[in-house]
Design a protein around this motif. Structure first.
Motif, short mmCIF file in Angstrom:
data_model
loop_
_atom_site.label_atom_id
_atom_site.label_comp_id
_atom_site.label_asym_id
_atom_site.label_seq_id
_atom_site.Cartn_x
_atom_site.Cartn_y
_atom_site.Cartn_z
N ARG A 78 26.60 3.13 26.08
CA ARG A 78 26.85 1.79 25.52
C ARG A 78 26.59 1.76 24.03
NH1 ARG A 78 28.98 -1.68 23.73
NH2 ARG A 78 28.70 -3.92 23.97
N ILE A 119 15.80 6.30 36.18
CA ILE A 119 15.55 6.38 34.73
C ILE A 119 16.68 7.13 34.03
CG2 ILE A 119 14.05 7.33 32.95
CD1 ILE A 119 11.69 6.80 34.86
N GLY A 120 17.07 8.26 34.60
CA GLY A 120 18.16 9.04 34.02
C GLY A 120 19.48 8.28 34.04
N LEU A 144 20.01 4.98 34.11
CA LEU A 144 20.00 3.87 33.15
C LEU A 144 20.03 4.41 31.71
CD1 LEU A 144 17.42 1.49 34.87
CD2 LEU A 144 19.90 1.18 34.70
N SER A 145 19.31 5.50 31.46
CA SER A 145 19.31 6.09 30.11
C SER A 145 20.72 6.54 29.72
CB SER A 145 18.35 7.27 30.04
OG SER A 145 17.03 6.86 30.32
N GLY A 146 21.42 7.15 30.67
CA GLY A 146 22.79 7.57 30.39
C GLY A 146 23.70 6.40 30.11
N ILE A 191 22.84 3.41 28.97
CA ILE A 191 22.47 2.80 27.68
C ILE A 191 22.97 3.66 26.52
CG2 ILE A 191 20.50 2.24 26.19
CD1 ILE A 191 18.98 1.47 28.79
N THR A 192 22.83 4.98 26.65
CA THR A 192 23.31 5.89 25.59
C THR A 192 24.80 5.72 25.37
OG1 THR A 192 21.59 7.51 26.10
CG2 THR A 192 23.53 8.30 24.90
#
Length: 212
Positions: free
Chosen positions: A94, A84-85, A87-89, A91-92
């Protein structure tokens, strides 16, 4: 002697010193512009590739592996928080990449990314590298912060290894900003200034990461 002292100063100061090192290495790469006007592109690509390989390895052992281990200790699905971390990083970064005006080294002005802006090429080049230096600083800070909490996989040597990996990658990044500017007619001093400026955010991001 220095390492013994370094172990005692706490994670905020450790992260700050580590990223002052990565900033210095960026400046060293940018300083090559004082000695020559051009740099062999294949050599620069090889240096960037080497730095990326070191950084990927250091990122796993200093960040992802401790995350997986700590989740298992808490009775969670071991890989889930790390995933989760991670992918969140991504996406952020991007989203920021989509909107922040910047120009990657080696590209022309009409290939600038982000929203349209009248900003000069030098500013856009610095922003392109700065965009990636913010999460690098955060990563170093988190690594030292995790080591301070005593996790088995999160150690000070592992955090130092991450900082060295990022430093190795920052050397060609500094050159990747300063040399295009020099070829465009910018003075050596200004080319160097903009090259080192791209890493100035790392100490601030590192202290924030360690504090969090």
């Amino acid at each position: 002697m220095f390492l013994s002292w370094f172990y005692t100063i706490g994670p905020l100061y450790q992260a700050l010193l580590a990223t002052l090192f990565t900033w210095f290495v960026t400046a060293a790469g940018a300083a090559l512009v004082f000695f020559t006007k051009t740099m062999n592109r294949k050599l620069l690509d090889a240096m960037l590739g080497f730095g990326a390989g070191v950084m990927i390895a250091a990122s796993f052992w200093s960040l992802l592996a401790p995350s997986i281990e700590y989740a298992a200790m808490q009775g969670m699905i071991p890989w889930l928080p790390a995933a989760i971390g991670f992918l969140s990083g991504g996406i952020t970064l991007r989203v920021i990449d989509k909107f922040l005006p910047h120009l990657h080294p080696g590209l022309k002005m009409d290939e600038a990314e982000g929203v349209e802006t009248p900003w000069r090429k030098s500013t856009l080049l610095v922003l392109a590298i700065t965009l990636h230096n913010i999460p690098e600083g955060l990563a170093i800070g988190v690594a030292f912060g995790a080591a301070a909490l005593g996790f088995k996989s999160a150690t000070i040597p592992a955090a130092i290894a991450l900082a060295i990996g990022i430093g190795l990658q920052n050397f060609p990044e500094g050159a990747a900003v300063s040399f295009p500017l020099r070829r465009a007619g910018v003075s050596r001093l200004k080319s160097f200034w903009y090259g080192q400026l791209s890493a100035v955010v790392e100490p601030f991001a590192a202290v924030l990461g360690a504090w969090l």
